[in-house]
Design a protein around this motif. Structure first.
Motif, PDB file in Angstrom:
ATOM      1  N   MET A   1       0.825  -1.205   0.000  1.00 52.52           N
ATOM      2  CA  MET A   1       0.000   0.000   0.000  1.00 52.52           C
ATOM      3  C   MET A   1       0.863   1.260   0.000  1.00 52.52           C
ATOM      4  SD  MET A   1      -2.940  -1.260   2.649  1.00 52.52           S
ATOM      5  CE  MET A   1      -3.503   0.379   3.067  1.00 52.52           C
ATOM      6  N   ALA A   2       1.995   1.183   0.707  1.00 52.50           N
ATOM      7  CA  ALA A   2       2.864   2.361   0.810  1.00 52.50           C
ATOM      8  C   ALA A   2       3.524   2.689  -0.525  1.00 52.50           C
ATOM      9  CB  ALA A   2       3.923   2.138   1.884  1.00 52.50           C
ATOM     10  N   THR A   3       3.636   1.665  -1.388  1.00 51.65           N
ATOM     11  CA  THR A   3       4.337   1.889  -2.649  1.00 51.65           C
ATOM     12  C   THR A   3       3.425   1.783  -3.864  1.00 51.65           C
ATOM     13  OG1 THR A   3       4.954  -0.451  -2.619  1.00 51.65           O
ATOM     14  CG2 THR A   3       6.571   1.106  -1.782  1.00 51.65           C
ATOM     15  N   LEU A   4       2.128   1.609  -3.631  1.00 45.84           N
ATOM     16  CA  LEU A   4       1.170   1.457  -4.732  1.00 45.84           C
ATOM     17  C   LEU A   4       1.193   2.711  -5.602  1.00 45.84           C
ATOM     18  CD1 LEU A   4      -0.806  -0.694  -5.655  1.00 45.84           C
ATOM     19  CD2 LEU A   4      -2.586   0.439  -4.367  1.00 45.84           C
ATOM     20  N   ILE A   5       1.173   3.862  -4.952  1.00 50.92           N
ATOM     21  CA  ILE A   5       1.488   5.112  -5.627  1.00 50.92           C
ATOM     22  C   ILE A   5       2.907   5.437  -5.199  1.00 50.92           C
ATOM     23  CG2 ILE A   5       1.040   7.583  -5.707  1.00 50.92           C
ATOM     24  CD1 ILE A   5      -1.847   7.047  -5.312  1.00 50.92           C
ATOM     25  N   ARG A   6       3.790   5.661  -6.146  1.00 48.62           N
ATOM     26  CA  ARG A   6       5.193   5.845  -5.794  1.00 48.62           C
ATOM     27  C   ARG A   6       5.374   7.065  -4.893  1.00 48.62           C
ATOM     28  NH1 ARG A   6       9.726   8.516  -7.304  1.00 48.62           N
ATOM     29  NH2 ARG A   6      11.652   7.331  -7.130  1.00 48.62           N
ATOM     30  N   PRO A   7       5.860   6.865  -3.658  1.00 52.24           N
ATOM     31  CA  PRO A   7       6.063   8.013  -2.775  1.00 52.24           C
ATOM     32  C   PRO A   7       7.398   8.695  -3.066  1.00 52.24           C
ATOM     33  CG  PRO A   7       6.630   6.002  -1.621  1.00 52.24           C
ATOM     34  CD  PRO A   7       6.216   5.596  -3.009  1.00 52.24           C
ATOM     35  N   GLN A   8       7.493   9.980  -2.759  1.00 51.84           N
ATOM     36  CA  GLN A   8       8.778  10.669  -2.867  1.00 51.84           C
ATOM     37  C   GLN A   8       9.743  10.123  -1.818  1.00 51.84           C
ATOM     38  OE1 GLN A   8       9.591  13.420  -5.047  1.00 51.84           O
ATOM     39  NE2 GLN A   8       7.826  12.523  -6.078  1.00 51.84           N
ATOM     40  N   VAL A   9       9.165   9.796  -0.658  1.00 48.29           N
ATOM     41  CA  VAL A   9       9.975   9.264   0.436  1.00 48.29           C
ATOM     42  C   VAL A   9       9.207   8.139   1.118  1.00 48.29           C
ATOM     43  CG1 VAL A   9      11.064   9.775   2.645  1.00 48.29           C
ATOM     44  CG2 VAL A   9      10.991  11.527   0.865  1.00 48.29           C
ATOM     45  N   LEU A  10       9.917   7.050   1.382  1.00 46.31           N
ATOM     46  CA  LEU A  10       9.315   5.935   2.113  1.00 46.31           C
ATOM     47  C   LEU A  10       9.953   5.857   3.489  1.00 46.31           C
ATOM     48  CD1 LEU A  10       7.597   3.285   2.202  1.00 46.31           C
ATOM     49  CD2 LEU A  10       9.573   2.110   1.241  1.00 46.31           C
ATOM     50  N   LEU A  11       9.132   5.871   4.539  1.00 46.59           N
ATOM     51  CA  LEU A  11       9.645   5.786   5.901  1.00 46.59           C
ATOM     52  C   LEU A  11       9.313   4.427   6.498  1.00 46.59           C
ATOM     53  CD1 LEU A  11       8.475   9.284   7.231  1.00 46.59           C
ATOM     54  CD2 LEU A  11      10.699   8.681   6.246  1.00 46.59           C
ATOM     55  N   LEU A  12      10.333   3.740   6.979  1.00 46.61           N
ATOM     56  CA  LEU A  12      10.127   2.415   7.567  1.00 46.61           C
ATOM     57  C   LEU A  12      10.611   2.471   9.012  1.00 46.61           C
ATOM     58  CD1 LEU A  12      11.794   0.602   4.565  1.00 46.61           C
ATOM     59  CD2 LEU A  12       9.339   0.672   4.994  1.00 46.61           C
ATOM     60  N   ASP A  13       9.679   2.319   9.945  1.00 45.31           N
ATOM     61  CA  ASP A  13      10.042   2.449  11.351  1.00 45.31           C
ATOM     62  C   ASP A  13      10.089   1.068  12.017  1.00 45.31           C
ATOM     63  OD1 ASP A  13      10.583   3.244  13.868  1.00 45.31           O
ATOM     64  OD2 ASP A  13       8.812   4.481  14.147  1.00 45.31           O
ATOM     65  N   GLU A  14      11.258   0.427  11.971  1.00 46.32           N
ATOM     66  CA  GLU A  14      11.429  -0.915  12.561  1.00 46.32           C
ATOM     67  C   GLU A  14      10.286  -1.822  12.133  1.00 46.32           C
ATOM     68  OE1 GLU A  14      12.623  -1.356  16.676  1.00 46.32           O
ATOM     69  OE2 GLU A  14      12.688   0.817  16.809  1.00 46.32           O
ATOM     70  N   HIS A  15      10.011  -1.816  10.846  1.00 45.03           N
ATOM     71  CA  HIS A  15       8.777  -2.460  10.387  1.00 45.03           C
ATOM     72  C   HIS A  15       8.827  -3.980  10.402  1.00 45.03           C
ATOM     73  CE1 HIS A  15      11.282  -2.549   6.879  1.00 45.03           C
ATOM     74  NE2 HIS A  15      10.385  -3.147   6.136  1.00 45.03           N
ATOM     75  N   THR A  16       9.992  -4.554  10.733  1.00 44.30           N
ATOM     76  CA  THR A  16      10.022  -6.022  10.845  1.00 44.30           C
ATOM     77  C   THR A  16      10.213  -6.468  12.290  1.00 44.30           C
ATOM     78  OG1 THR A  16      12.416  -6.087  10.486  1.00 44.30           O
ATOM     79  CG2 THR A  16      11.018  -6.279   8.538  1.00 44.30           C
ATOM     80  N   ALA A  17      10.279  -5.499  13.213  1.00 42.97           N
ATOM     81  CA  ALA A  17      10.632  -5.822  14.602  1.00 42.97           C
ATOM     82  C   ALA A  17       9.579  -6.682  15.301  1.00 42.97           C
ATOM     83  CB  ALA A  17      10.877  -4.544  15.383  1.00 42.97           C
ATOM     84  N   ALA A  18       8.311  -6.533  14.901  1.00 46.84           N
ATOM     85  CA  ALA A  18       7.257  -7.244  15.617  1.00 46.84           C
ATOM     86  C   ALA A  18       6.925  -8.597  14.972  1.00 46.84           C
ATOM     87  CB  ALA A  18       6.002  -6.371  15.681  1.00 46.84           C
ATOM     88  N   LEU A  19       7.736  -9.004  13.977  1.00 45.14           N
ATOM     89  CA  LEU A  19       7.428 -10.245  13.256  1.00 45.14           C
ATOM     90  C   LEU A  19       8.393 -11.359  13.664  1.00 45.14           C
ATOM     91  CD1 LEU A  19       7.026  -8.603   9.742  1.00 45.14           C
ATOM     92  CD2 LEU A  19       5.240  -9.042  11.427  1.00 45.14           C
ATOM     93  N   ASP A  20       7.995 -12.601  13.441  1.00 43.17           N
ATOM     94  CA  ASP A  20       8.900 -13.711  13.734  1.00 43.17           C
ATOM     95  C   ASP A  20      10.029 -13.704  12.699  1.00 43.17           C
ATOM     96  OD1 ASP A  20       8.494 -15.873  11.549  1.00 43.17           O
ATOM     97  OD2 ASP A  20       6.460 -15.253  12.072  1.00 43.17           O
ATOM     98  N   PRO A  21      11.190 -14.304  13.028  1.00 41.55           N
ATOM     99  CA  PRO A  21      12.379 -14.154  12.178  1.00 41.55           C
ATOM    100  C   PRO A  21      12.148 -14.500  10.710  1.00 41.55           C
ATOM    101  CG  PRO A  21      12.941 -15.261  14.211  1.00 41.55           C
ATOM    102  CD  PRO A  21      11.457 -15.098  14.223  1.00 41.55           C
ATOM    103  N   LYS A  22      11.408 -15.576  10.441  1.00 41.31           N
ATOM    104  CA  LYS A  22      11.212 -15.992   9.057  1.00 41.31           C
ATOM    105  C   LYS A  22      10.371 -14.971   8.299  1.00 41.31           C
ATOM    106  CE  LYS A  22       9.562 -19.967   6.415  1.00 41.31           C
ATOM    107  NZ  LYS A  22       8.114 -19.773   6.276  1.00 41.31           N
ATOM    108  N   THR A  23       9.263 -14.570   8.915  1.00 42.65           N
ATOM    109  CA  THR A  23       8.397 -13.578   8.293  1.00 42.65           C
ATOM    110  C   THR A  23       9.136 -12.257   8.138  1.00 42.65           C
ATOM    111  OG1 THR A  23       6.666 -14.612   9.606  1.00 42.65           O
ATOM    112  CG2 THR A  23       6.048 -12.687   8.344  1.00 42.65           C
ATOM    113  N   ALA A  24       9.900 -11.893   9.176  1.00 41.77           N
ATOM    114  CA  ALA A  24      10.658 -10.636   9.119  1.00 41.77           C
ATOM    115  C   ALA A  24      11.565 -10.635   7.899  1.00 41.77           C
ATOM    116  CB  ALA A  24      11.470 -10.459  10.393  1.00 41.77           C
ATOM    117  N   GLN A  25      12.222 -11.778   7.650  1.00 38.62           N
ATOM    118  CA  GLN A  25      13.130 -11.891   6.515  1.00 38.62           C
ATOM    119  C   GLN A  25      12.369 -11.698   5.198  1.00 38.62           C
ATOM    120  OE1 GLN A  25      16.331 -11.915   6.837  1.00 38.62           O
ATOM    121  NE2 GLN A  25      16.547 -11.827   4.605  1.00 38.62           N
ATOM    122  N   GLN A  26      11.199 -12.341   5.100  1.00 41.74           N
ATOM    123  CA  GLN A  26      10.383 -12.203   3.880  1.00 41.74           C
ATOM    124  C   GLN A  26       9.988 -10.753   3.643  1.00 41.74           C
ATOM    125  OE1 GLN A  26       7.137 -14.845   4.690  1.00 41.74           O
ATOM    126  NE2 GLN A  26       8.056 -16.567   3.589  1.00 41.74           N
TER     127      GLN A  26
END
Lengths: 264, 295
Positions: free
Chosen positions: A161-186
């Motif tokens: 959703m964040a990239t469906l319309i190309r943003p000028q800037v993409l901000l990712l705030d520890e967006h894999t921190a709450a996921l299990d290691p395998k999912t985080a990697q994906q």
């Protein structure tokens, strides 16, 4: 191009709880650069992202994207230029709405939301194609409420959703921190893929030093609301985690032993 | 229950149907507990009565009532979003202010519609009896209202309404000003409440400044009753459940009012107690059912 000049943010000014979260940040980011942001807890990483996105009003300083000075724009107006993925997988999507409805909202990011049909037939085809590239089988679940998805699936959807319309800037705030290691990697692989495909300008906050060194083409380290380390691509590639920690201690002195925790 | 009592309950149920749809919109979709309706329902009645007395077309008068209700709701929304007043408190403030405003609108505490043209005239002129005409017209109108809401909730703006209630952070970062959505939605909800007031004024033949007391409880009771009985899996189903909930609620009240246990008979003064009991039942039933089924 993002340009941040003398950005200052204080929480609870004038009270006993006063905290200087950002003490004059200066940063220029060229288009297409993918920056990883590290720092200990309370260093100001999330505050910086929130100030960029407009969730927090800044005390002073300037934020410019391209030609536009958006220092005092409200959050929803900045969404036309900036998109973001949160640490909490539940924050980026709306559980009560279906996948296609969520995507339809994202497909109008920064546009007017009028009385036209929310999800049009042409959209649906686009959404199906986009979901297919996630490889999670979500393309067959367009009408399912997002609340039925797992955290990882929701985070992947948020990224899309964040990239469906190309943003000028993409901000990712520890967006894999709450996921299990395998999912985080994906999710991380998907992040890298989307950023590369669309040549996005991105800021990614992470607690994982290995990630911070591996990904992106510039690394900055925050401490006490200041940028204390700024490493370019070549230098970063030659760095090990030990080098990074060493740098950290030489800049800050030995008072932060607990920050060895960041290694994990 | 007599035929007349039954048709009367239907008439009330459909007249209150708009209010219940409005309450569904604020409470369930927007997650905004809005007590403004206690004031905007009599506001609708007052505006309707004054407009009818001034010789304005009854249908246009209904529309004027809705506009007034919208304005009242928008005030609550503005107090909440622009001035940062807690939603519940903002709505209470508008509600008590409306009491004075309603008195100003009518110039007196109540107003009758005796001898004035009514929205029912087209039907009664066609030979439909008054007791059938009112439930028929109100039922048709409330179904139109339901379909309009169903359409609205599927539009791009409607998706914003739903997301504003469910996840304000998400919809803000998609570029939508939640404050604007809240003001418009609370306004819309109260325009529905005002329409209910106007229809009630029509069916009772009078507007009264005190007719709004307990409106929100009745509205909420109907929403919950509908959800319990008819489910709320999709938006369409939830809207239908809200409308049917309103009818069932009025039928239940009518039934209870006709109740006689030996020497004891229920009177209209027991209405508030009955309402409270009904809400308690509707709220506790789903939980109790789950407990029993688990055994």
């Amino acid at each position: 191009m993002i340009e941040i000049r003398d950005l200052v943010k204080t929480f609870h000014p004038g009270s006993v709880n006063e905290v200087l979260a950002l003490a004059g940040i200066n940063l220029r980011v060229k288009n297409g650069y993918f920056i990883t942001v590290i720092g200990s807890n309370g260093a100001g990483k999330s505050t910086l992202l929130n100030c960029l996105a407009g969730s927090y009003a800044i005390d002073s300083g300037h934020i410019q994207i391209g030609e536009q000075d958006l220092s005092y724009w409200p959050e929803h107006r900045r969404a036309s230029l900036i998109s973001r993925v949160f640490q909490d997988p539940l924050l980026g999507t709306c559980a009560a709405l279906s996948l296609e409805q969520n995507l339809a909202l994202a497909n109008r990011r920064g546009c007017r939301h009028g009385l036209g049909r929310g999800v049009r037939r042409v959209d649906r085809e686009l959404f199906r194609q986009q979901l297919q590239q996630l490889g999670l089988g979500l393309e067959d679940r367009l009408r399912d409420p997002v609340g039925l998805l797992s955290g990882g699936q929701r985070q992947a959807l948020t990224l899309l959703m964040a990239t469906l319309i190309r943003p000028q800037v993409l901000l990712l705030d520890e967006h894999t921190a709450a996921l299990d290691p395998k999912t985080a990697q994906q999710v991380l692989e998907l992040t890298v893929k989307l950023i590369a495909e669309q040549q996005l300008t991105a800021l990614m906050v992470t607690h994982n030093m290995r990630q911070a060194l591996q990904l992106g083409n510039r690394l900055i380290m925050l401490h006490g609301g200041r940028i204390i380390l700024d490493v370019g691509e070549a230098e970063k590639a030659a760095m090990s985690i030990e080098d990074l920690l060493q740098k950290f201690y030489t800049v800050r002195g030995e008072e932060f032993v607990s920050d060895r925790m960041m290694l994990v | 229950m007599s035929y007349f009592a039954f048709m009367g309950a239907l008439e009330q149920g459909f007249a209150y149907g708009f209010l219940v749809l409005g309450v569904y919109l604020t409470f369930r979709v927007l997650d905004f507990p809005d007590l403004t309706v206690d004031g905007s329902l009599p506001l609708g009645a007052a505006v309707y009565a004054v407009a009818i007395s001034a010789g304005i077309n009854p249908y246009l008068s209904l529309f004027l009532a809705m506009l007034a209700g919208f304005a009242a709701g928008a005030v609550t929304g503005i107090l909440n979003t622009r001035f940062g007043i807690l939603h519940l408190l903002a709505s209470i403030l508008t509600m008590i202010a409306l009491y004075s405003i309603n008195l100003r609108v009518m110039g007196r505490p109540n107003m009758t519609l005796l001898g004035k043209p009514t929205v029912l005239d087209p039907l009664t002129n066609a030979g439909i009896g008054l007791f059938n005409a009112a439930p028929l017209l109100f039922g048709l109108l409330s179904i139109v209202g339901l379909l309009l809401l169903l359409w609205l909730l599927q539009t791009a703006f409607g998706l914003c309404m739903q997301a504003t209630g469910a996840n304000p952070q998400m919809i803000t970062s998609q570029g939508v000003a939640t404050s604007r959505v809240i003001i418009l939605t609370v306004g819309l909800s109260n325009s529905f409440a005002a329409l209910s007031g106007a229809l009630l004024c029509q069916s009772q033949g009078a507007a009264d400044v005190n007719m709004g007391v307990g409106t929100i409880v009745a509205g909420l009771a109907s929403v919950i009753l509908g959800e319990t009985l008819f489910g709320c899996r999709s938006v369409g189903r939830a809207l239908l459940a809200a409308l049917l909930g309103s009818v069932v609620y009025r039928l239940a009240i009518a039934l209870a009012l006709g109740l006689k246990l030996g020497q004891f008979s229920v009177t209209p003064s027991d209405l508030n107690l009955l309402t409270a009991l009904l809400v308690v039942a509707a709220l506790s039933l789903p939980g109790l059912r789950r407990k029993v089924l688990r055994r």
